[in-house]
Design a protein around this motif. Structure first.
Motif: not given
Length: 231
Positions: A63-67
Motif C-alpha cells: 500500500d505504501e509503495q502504491r501510494e
C-alpha cells in the motif's frame, strides 16, 4: 533476453551502497541471469548491474509503495554474496523478450589474436609446469582463449586482452562459473592476461580469485630484450 524501458529508481546494497533516482532507463535481463541498468549515455557501460549467479523476484507493491506511484518491484539477489539490486518501477514504457541463441563469440584479430597465438606457444609465461590443452576452448557461451593445466595438472582458463578492464574480468568470471560445473574440468582457475591491466580490473579479478598476468608483447615476439633496457 528481456528488454524493459521503464521509469524507475534503483538501489544497490551489499559491499557498496548506491542509489539511482527516478528516471527513464533500459533494464536488460539476460539469459545467463545477469541484470543490467542502462541510461542513454555512458556508451556500453551500465549504471548498475548484478552478475550471475543471481535470482530475480518480481512483486506487486504494498500500500505504501502504491501510494508512492510504484507499480512493480524487482529484487535481484546474488546467490553467493547476498548483495541485492532493487528496481522500483513506476511505469513500463516497453517490455519485450527476444531469443538470441548461442553466440559464436568475438572473432579476434590484430594484436589480441597474435597475443593468443604467442601465449599458446609460450605457455610457460604463465608459470613453470603449465601445459597447453587447446586454444579457443568452446563453452556454451563462447570460446575461452586458452585452456591449459598448471604444474599440478589442474585446469586453467585464460582470457586475453590488449587492455584489461572490468568487462574482461566479468567475461572470464562467466566462463569460470560455467566450466566449474563440468566435473571433467573442475576445479578451474582463472588467469586474466593483457598487455595492460587497469587497477579497477586487477582489484576485481583478485577479489574473485583470478590471477592477473601482464604480457610483454615485444618480448614474446622476440624483438625486445627486457634485460638490456635502460628503462
Amino acid at each position: 533476453m528481456r528488454l524493459v524501458i521503464a521509469k524507475c529508481s534503483v538501489d544497490y546494497a551489499g559491499r557498496l551502497q548506491a542509489h539511482l533516482p527516478l528516471a527513464t532507463r533500459l533494464l536488460v535481463v539476460k539469459a545467463d541471469g545477469s541484470v543490467l541498468v542502462h541510461s542513454d549515455s555512458l556508451s556500453y557501460k551500465p549504471l548498475n548491474w548484478m552478475s550471475p549467479p543471481c535470482t530475480l523476484q518480481s512483486s506487486e507493491p504494498d500500500d505504501e509503495q502504491r501510494e508512492a506511484g510504484i507499480v512493480e518491484t524487482w529484487r535481484v539477489t546474488h546467490t553467493k554474496t547476498a548483495d541485492t539490486l532493487v528496481v522500483s518501477i513506476y511505469e513500463i514504457l516497453h517490455d519485450s523478450d527476444h531469443e538470441l541463441g548461442i553466440d559464436p563469440g568475438l572473432q579476434k584479430d590484430g594484436v589480441e589474436a597474435h597475443l593468443q597465438k604467442l601465449l599458446a606457444e609460450q605457455i610457460e609465461v604463465l608459470g613453470e609446469g603449465h601445459r597447453l590443452i587447446r586454444r579457443e576452448y568452446m563453452t556454451a557461451i563462447g570460446p575461452v582463449d586458452i585452456l591449459a593445466t598448471d604444474a599440478a595438472g589442474a585446469s586453467v582458463a585464460v582470457e586475453i586482452k590488449r587492455r584489461g578492464d572490468i568487462d574482461g574480468v566479468e567475461q572470464l568470471t562467466r566462463y569460470l562459473e560455467l566450466m566449474n560445473r563440468d566435473p571433467r574440468l573442475a576445479p578451474v582457475a582463472g588467469v586474466f592476461a593483457a598487455q595492460e591491466i587497469k587497477p579497477q580490473a586487477r582489484t576485481l579479478a583478485e577479489d574473485r580469485g583470478i590471477r592477473c598476468v601482464v604480457l610483454d608483447y615485444d618480448a614474446m615476439r622476440g624483438i625486445d630484450d627486457s634485460h638490456t633496457r635502460l628503462f
